[in-house]
Every structure is written in C-alpha cells, then in structure tokens.
Design a protein around this motif. Structure first.
Motif, PDB file in Angstrom:
ATOM      1  N   UNK A  29      12.572  12.519  -8.752  1.00 51.13           N
ATOM      2  CA  UNK A  29      11.461  11.587  -8.962  1.00 51.13           C
ATOM      3  C   UNK A  29      11.846  10.177  -8.517  1.00 51.13           C
ATOM      4  N   UNK A  30      13.053   9.733  -8.864  1.00 47.35           N
ATOM      5  CA  UNK A  30      13.489   8.387  -8.470  1.00 47.35           C
ATOM      6  C   UNK A  30      13.599   8.282  -6.952  1.00 47.35           C
ATOM      7  N   UNK A  31      14.110   9.303  -6.318  1.00 50.93           N
ATOM      8  CA  UNK A  31      14.213   9.294  -4.859  1.00 50.93           C
ATOM      9  C   UNK A  31      12.858   9.236  -4.182  1.00 50.93           C
ATOM     10  N   UNK A  32      11.890   9.978  -4.700  1.00 47.22           N
ATOM     11  CA  UNK A  32      10.543   9.938  -4.122  1.00 47.22           C
ATOM     12  C   UNK A  32       9.884   8.586  -4.334  1.00 47.22           C
ATOM     13  N   UNK A  33      10.064   7.995  -5.514  1.00 44.01           N
ATOM     14  CA  UNK A  33       9.481   6.685  -5.773  1.00 44.01           C
ATOM     15  C   UNK A  33      10.105   5.639  -4.866  1.00 44.01           C
ATOM     16  N   UNK A  34      11.424   5.676  -4.696  1.00 42.54           N
ATOM     17  CA  UNK A  34      12.084   4.689  -3.837  1.00 42.54           C
ATOM     18  C   UNK A  34      11.686   4.852  -2.375  1.00 42.54           C
ATOM     19  N   UNK A  35      11.367   6.066  -1.974  1.00 44.73           N
ATOM     20  CA  UNK A  35      10.928   6.278  -0.596  1.00 44.73           C
ATOM     21  C   UNK A  35       9.504   5.803  -0.356  1.00 44.73           C
ATOM     22  N   UNK A  36       8.645   5.957  -1.350  1.00 43.56           N
ATOM     23  CA  UNK A  36       7.232   5.676  -1.142  1.00 43.56           C
ATOM     24  C   UNK A  36       6.851   4.237  -1.450  1.00 43.56           C
ATOM     25  N   UNK A  37       7.616   3.559  -2.309  1.00 51.66           N
ATOM     26  CA  UNK A  37       7.275   2.198  -2.711  1.00 51.66           C
ATOM     27  C   UNK A  37       8.121   1.220  -1.897  1.00 51.66           C
ATOM     28  N   UNK A  38       7.475   0.303  -1.184  1.00 55.35           N
ATOM     29  CA  UNK A  38       8.259  -0.691  -0.436  1.00 55.35           C
ATOM     30  C   UNK A  38       8.913  -1.686  -1.381  1.00 55.35           C
ATOM     31  N   UNK A  39      10.224  -1.840  -1.258  1.00 59.08           N
ATOM     32  CA  UNK A  39      10.992  -2.725  -2.139  1.00 59.08           C
ATOM     33  C   UNK A  39      11.601  -3.833  -1.296  1.00 59.08           C
ATOM     34  N   UNK A  40      11.619  -5.039  -1.844  1.00 60.45           N
ATOM     35  CA  UNK A  40      12.226  -6.157  -1.143  1.00 60.45           C
ATOM     36  C   UNK A  40      11.243  -6.956  -0.322  1.00 60.45           C
ATOM     37  N   UNK A  41       9.960  -6.802  -0.581  1.00 59.45           N
ATOM     38  CA  UNK A  41       8.969  -7.601   0.116  1.00 59.45           C
ATOM     39  C   UNK A  41       8.616  -7.103   1.498  1.00 59.45           C
ATOM     40  N   UNK A  42       9.011  -5.901   1.847  1.00 60.60           N
ATOM     41  CA  UNK A  42       8.647  -5.375   3.166  1.00 60.60           C
ATOM     42  C   UNK A  42       7.243  -4.816   3.073  1.00 60.60           C
ATOM     43  N   UNK A  43       6.343  -5.426   3.835  1.00 57.49           N
ATOM     44  CA  UNK A  43       4.964  -4.976   3.857  1.00 57.49           C
ATOM     45  C   UNK A  43       4.616  -4.534   5.269  1.00 57.49           C
ATOM     46  N   UNK A  44       3.770  -3.547   5.329  1.00 56.59           N
ATOM     47  CA  UNK A  44       3.299  -3.110   6.641  1.00 56.59           C
ATOM     48  C   UNK A  44       2.045  -3.928   6.960  1.00 56.59           C
ATOM     49  N   UNK A  45       2.137  -4.760   7.978  1.00 56.92           N
ATOM     50  CA  UNK A  45       1.013  -5.614   8.336  1.00 56.92           C
ATOM     51  C   UNK A  45       0.309  -5.033   9.552  1.00 56.92           C
ATOM     52  N   UNK A  46      -0.985  -4.931   9.438  1.00 56.28           N
ATOM     53  CA  UNK A  46      -1.796  -4.431  10.549  1.00 56.28           C
ATOM     54  C   UNK A  46      -2.704  -5.561  10.987  1.00 56.28           C
TER      55      UNK A  46
END
Length: 47
Positions: A29-46
């Motif tokens: 569960x922790x691995x899936x959450x860390x993969x799916x949630x962007x951490x450190x302010x990285x945002x995907x900008x379109x």
C-alpha cells in the motif's frame, strides 16, 4: 517497494505467517501511494 511487499505478502499467505502478510500488505500500500502521489512539489503542467 511494491515488489518487496508483493513477495512478502505471497510468502506470508503461502506459509500462513501472519506478520509477513501484514508487513507485505503495508509495504504494498505504501509503495502504491508513493508511486501515485507526486511528492516534493512536482506537478504535471499542461499548457
């Protein structure tokens, strides 16, 4: 972390060891959450 959690979960289920099943589930569960949630302010900008 996801692979380790999956391996521990399978070993815990096959050998019926409860602590390995719990640790494997938590790691999965922790691995899936860390993969799916962007951490450190990285945002995907379109633009």
């Amino acid at each position: 972390m996801i692979i380790l959690g999956l391996i521990l979960l399978l070993i815990g289920l096959l050998a019926s060891i409860n602590i390995l099943t719990i640790i494997g589930g938590v790691l999965l569960v922790v691995g899936l959450v860390l993969n799916l949630v962007p951490i450190g302010g990285t945002r995907r900008r379109v633009f």
